[in-house]
Write a protein that holds these residues in place. Structure first.
Motif, PDB file in Angstrom:
ATOM      1  N   ASP A   1     -29.168   2.252 -56.862  1.00  0.00           N
ATOM      2  CA  ASP A   1     -29.999   3.442 -56.683  1.00  0.00           C
ATOM      3  C   ASP A   1     -31.019   3.338 -55.551  1.00  0.00           C
ATOM      4  OD1 ASP A   1     -28.588   4.640 -58.664  1.00  0.00           O
ATOM      5  OD2 ASP A   1     -30.013   4.164 -60.242  1.00  0.00           O
ATOM      6  N   ILE A   2     -30.957   2.224 -54.820  1.00  0.00           N
ATOM      7  CA  ILE A   2     -31.859   2.097 -53.674  1.00  0.00           C
ATOM      8  C   ILE A   2     -31.611   3.252 -52.714  1.00  0.00           C
ATOM      9  CG2 ILE A   2     -32.253   0.758 -51.544  1.00  0.00           C
ATOM     10  CD1 ILE A   2     -31.863  -1.766 -53.198  1.00  0.00           C
ATOM     11  N   SER A   3     -32.674   3.828 -52.198  1.00  0.00           N
ATOM     12  CA  SER A   3     -32.650   4.927 -51.233  1.00  0.00           C
ATOM     13  C   SER A   3     -32.296   6.267 -51.885  1.00  0.00           C
ATOM     14  CB  SER A   3     -31.718   4.662 -50.043  1.00  0.00           C
ATOM     15  OG  SER A   3     -30.368   4.942 -50.376  1.00  0.00           O
TER      16      SER A   3
ATOM     17  N   GLU B   1     -27.832  -8.464 -57.164  1.00  0.00           N
ATOM     18  CA  GLU B   1     -26.394  -8.327 -57.388  1.00  0.00           C
ATOM     19  C   GLU B   1     -25.908  -6.954 -56.941  1.00  0.00           C
ATOM     20  OE1 GLU B   1     -24.539 -10.126 -61.091  1.00  0.00           O
ATOM     21  OE2 GLU B   1     -26.364  -9.210 -61.850  1.00  0.00           O
ATOM     22  N   GLY B   2     -24.642  -6.871 -56.619  1.00  0.00           N
ATOM     23  CA  GLY B   2     -24.033  -5.567 -56.359  1.00  0.00           C
ATOM     24  C   GLY B   2     -24.464  -4.944 -55.040  1.00  0.00           C
ATOM     25  N   VAL B   3     -24.775  -5.780 -54.036  1.00  0.00           N
ATOM     26  CA  VAL B   3     -25.158  -5.249 -52.724  1.00  0.00           C
ATOM     27  C   VAL B   3     -23.883  -4.798 -51.998  1.00  0.00           C
ATOM     28  CG1 VAL B   3     -26.290  -5.771 -50.526  1.00  0.00           C
ATOM     29  CG2 VAL B   3     -27.121  -6.820 -52.643  1.00  0.00           C
ATOM     30  N   GLU B   4     -23.781  -3.504 -51.754  1.00  0.00           N
ATOM     31  CA  GLU B   4     -22.555  -2.956 -51.161  1.00  0.00           C
ATOM     32  C   GLU B   4     -22.766  -2.382 -49.768  1.00  0.00           C
ATOM     33  OE1 GLU B   4     -20.952  -0.082 -53.877  1.00  0.00           O
ATOM     34  OE2 GLU B   4     -20.323  -1.605 -55.334  1.00  0.00           O
ATOM     35  N   ALA B   5     -24.003  -1.992 -49.468  1.00  0.00           N
ATOM     36  CA  ALA B   5     -24.233  -1.245 -48.226  1.00  0.00           C
ATOM     37  C   ALA B   5     -25.314  -1.891 -47.375  1.00  0.00           C
ATOM     38  CB  ALA B   5     -24.647   0.190 -48.556  1.00  0.00           C
ATOM     39  N   VAL B   6     -25.220  -1.636 -46.091  1.00  0.00           N
ATOM     40  CA  VAL B   6     -26.166  -2.237 -45.151  1.00  0.00           C
ATOM     41  C   VAL B   6     -27.602  -1.802 -45.442  1.00  0.00           C
ATOM     42  CG1 VAL B   6     -25.880  -0.469 -43.336  1.00  0.00           C
ATOM     43  CG2 VAL B   6     -26.577  -2.783 -42.713  1.00  0.00           C
ATOM     44  N   GLU B   7     -27.788  -0.541 -45.895  1.00  0.00           N
ATOM     45  CA  GLU B   7     -29.155  -0.081 -46.189  1.00  0.00           C
ATOM     46  C   GLU B   7     -29.755  -0.880 -47.351  1.00  0.00           C
ATOM     47  OE1 GLU B   7     -26.590   2.782 -46.967  1.00  0.00           O
ATOM     48  OE2 GLU B   7     -26.259   2.122 -44.909  1.00  0.00           O
ATOM     49  N   GLN B   8     -28.905  -1.186 -48.332  1.00  0.00           N
ATOM     50  CA  GLN B   8     -29.384  -1.970 -49.477  1.00  0.00           C
ATOM     51  C   GLN B   8     -29.776  -3.371 -49.015  1.00  0.00           C
ATOM     52  OE1 GLN B   8     -25.843  -1.637 -51.857  1.00  0.00           O
ATOM     53  NE2 GLN B   8     -26.509   0.271 -52.838  1.00  0.00           N
ATOM     54  N   TYR B   9     -28.926  -3.942 -48.185  1.00  0.00           N
ATOM     55  CA  TYR B   9     -29.188  -5.276 -47.642  1.00  0.00           C
ATOM     56  C   TYR B   9     -30.516  -5.302 -46.887  1.00  0.00           C
ATOM     57  CZ  TYR B   9     -28.695  -8.950 -44.063  1.00  0.00           C
ATOM     58  OH  TYR B   9     -28.920  -9.989 -43.208  1.00  0.00           O
ATOM     59  N   LEU B  10     -30.730  -4.309 -46.036  1.00  0.00           N
ATOM     60  CA  LEU B  10     -31.952  -4.275 -45.230  1.00  0.00           C
ATOM     61  C   LEU B  10     -33.188  -4.044 -46.102  1.00  0.00           C
ATOM     62  CD1 LEU B  10     -30.625  -2.279 -42.134  1.00  0.00           C
ATOM     63  CD2 LEU B  10     -31.167  -4.734 -42.273  1.00  0.00           C
TER      64      LEU B  10
ATOM     65  N   MET C   1     -28.570 -12.786 -52.078  1.00  0.00           N
ATOM     66  CA  MET C   1     -27.847 -11.571 -52.449  1.00  0.00           C
ATOM     67  C   MET C   1     -26.369 -11.858 -52.670  1.00  0.00           C
ATOM     68  SD  MET C   1     -29.376  -8.866 -49.724  1.00  0.00           S
ATOM     69  CE  MET C   1     -31.000  -9.127 -49.031  1.00  0.00           C
ATOM     70  N   GLN C   2     -25.769 -10.944 -53.442  1.00  0.00           N
ATOM     71  CA  GLN C   2     -24.362 -11.072 -53.792  1.00  0.00           C
ATOM     72  C   GLN C   2     -23.798  -9.668 -53.853  1.00  0.00           C
ATOM     73  OE1 GLN C   2     -24.116 -13.021 -57.599  1.00  0.00           O
ATOM     74  NE2 GLN C   2     -21.913 -12.709 -57.827  1.00  0.00           N
ATOM     75  N   GLY C   3     -22.600  -9.476 -53.368  1.00  0.00           N
ATOM     76  CA  GLY C   3     -22.014  -8.140 -53.471  1.00  0.00           C
ATOM     77  C   GLY C   3     -20.891  -7.927 -52.474  1.00  0.00           C
ATOM     78  N   TYR C   4     -20.203  -6.802 -52.650  1.00  0.00           N
ATOM     79  CA  TYR C   4     -19.041  -6.496 -51.806  1.00  0.00           C
ATOM     80  C   TYR C   4     -19.405  -6.417 -50.327  1.00  0.00           C
ATOM     81  CZ  TYR C   4     -16.838  -5.143 -56.260  1.00  0.00           C
ATOM     82  OH  TYR C   4     -16.337  -5.117 -57.535  1.00  0.00           O
ATOM     83  N   PHE C   5     -20.678  -6.113 -50.025  1.00  0.00           N
ATOM     84  CA  PHE C   5     -21.099  -6.060 -48.629  1.00  0.00           C
ATOM     85  C   PHE C   5     -20.805  -7.393 -47.925  1.00  0.00           C
ATOM     86  CE2 PHE C   5     -24.661  -6.569 -45.469  1.00  0.00           C
ATOM     87  CZ  PHE C   5     -24.158  -5.681 -44.531  1.00  0.00           C
ATOM     88  N   PHE C   6     -20.968  -8.480 -48.663  1.00  0.00           N
ATOM     89  CA  PHE C   6     -20.712  -9.809 -48.089  1.00  0.00           C
ATOM     90  C   PHE C   6     -19.269 -10.231 -48.344  1.00  0.00           C
ATOM     91  CE2 PHE C   6     -25.053  -9.428 -49.639  1.00  0.00           C
ATOM     92  CZ  PHE C   6     -25.752  -9.579 -48.453  1.00  0.00           C
TER      93      PHE C   6
END
Ligand code: C2E
Ligand code: MG
Ligand code: MG
Ligand code: MG
Length: 285
Positions: free
Chosen positions: A209-211, A237-246, A256-261
């Motif tokens: 739900d970030i952003s 957990e569950g980091v999927e998008a660049v915005e979440q990562y940033l 962090m862990q997630g499909y983004f990586f």
């Protein structure tokens, strides 16, 4: 029509219900043979130190290829294995396999990463659980600090005193403890401080739900700040998008862990991941 749980409520029979039930029965029956038939395997998902892109650990996740039903999610069969009392033997297989695998990556000089293994509440009912872990570390030669045991927040909150004493034994061995799916239960961080924990894994629902939701952002910010002050590591957990990562980076959440990586991968691909790392991250910031 079936009479509901008291009162005047009736549960309406759905045509799918019989099918759901027979799937459950079939799964329960086949669970007894799954271990002996080698139907389980483990996949590994990297945990990344975001500022450097270095892989610091892997979470081991169980997979089951059922001969008739195909792949069955652990979210579906782990609760059934717990009910049937099969989680003890399956849990030991998971620990042995993951520790052995991890040790072999270390032998090949690939990295000194840790392996993070999910344990369910039921496994702690067994008084020998900590001793079993000690034995497996002995047999496989994996250094205790390279093993992390993940328990969910709700597992931590069942039989609190007993849980604290068992986790304390584990942590005396040098094993690290992670609280999984943090934020979904009813505990507070100050309460969890009574537990010998090293890591807190912020549940995927907050990251998702970030952003979209400013409240969720504030919650993450608060968790990271409080964990920091208590000397506890945070993994998102569950980091999927660049915005979440940033965003998470900005919040000071380093791991962090997630499909983004990377998605969870079979052991053969772990070696590639360790060789190549996640250097693509360095281009983003
Ligand atoms: P968990 O421990 O919270 O594991 C994280 C789950 O999120 C995994 O699902 C993983 O594949 C998935 N995931 C990782 N990154 C992303 C992402 O970016 N987006 C999304 N949407 N999902 C992501 P999986 O493997 O299906 O496992 C589900 C749950 O089953 C686990 O939740 C854990 O509670 C349980 N489980 C899995 N393996 C084991 C095991 O070996 N033993 C025990 N006791 N439970 C296990
Ligand atoms: Mg987990
Ligand atoms: Mg989790
Ligand atoms: Mg989960």
């Amino acid at each position: 029509f079936a009479k509901g749980r008291g009162g005047n409520q009736y549960q309406i029979y759905r045509p799918g219900m019989a099918k759901d039930l027979s799937r459950k029965v079939l799964i329960e029956q086949s669970l007894h043979k799954a271990l002996g038939n080698n139907e389980f395997f483990l996949v590994y998902q990297p945990i990344i130190h975001a500022p450097t892109g270095i892989i610091v650990g892997f979470e081991a996740l169980i997979r089951w290829h059922h001969p008739l039903l195909g792949m069955i999610s652990p979210s579906e069969f782990i609760p059934l294995a717990e009910e049937a009392g099969l989680i003890h033997s399956i849990g030991i297989w998971i620990l042995k396999t993951a520790c052995l695998q991890s040790k072999s990556w270390q032998k090949e000089g690939l990295a000194s990463t840790y392996v993070s293994i999910n344990a369910s509440a039921r496994q702690f009912d067994n008084d020998d659980f900590v001793k079993t872990i000690e034995q497996i570390l002995d047999e496989t030669g994996l250094p205790p600090h390279c093993l992390r045991i993940e328990i969910t927040e709700s597992t931590a909150m069942t039989n609190v005193m007993e849980m604290i004493s068992k986790l304390t034994e584990l942590s005396r061995l040098g094993v690290n403890i992670s609280i999984d799916d943090f934020g979904t239960g009813y505990s507070s961080l100050s309460y969890l401080k009574k537990f010998p924990i090293n890591t807190l894994k912020v549940d995927q629902s907050f990251v998702r739900d970030i952003s979209k939701d400013k409240n969720q952002e504030a919650i993450i910010q608060a968790i990271v700040a409080l964990a920091d002050s208590l000397g506890i590591h945070v993994v998102a957990e569950g980091v999927e998008a660049v915005e979440q990562y940033l965003f998470l980076q900005k919040m000071g959440c380093q791991d962090m862990q997630g499909y983004f990586f990377s998605k969870p991968v079979p052991p053969e691909q772990v070696e590639d991941l360790l060789r190549n790392g996640c250097s693509f991250l360095l281009d983003i910031v």
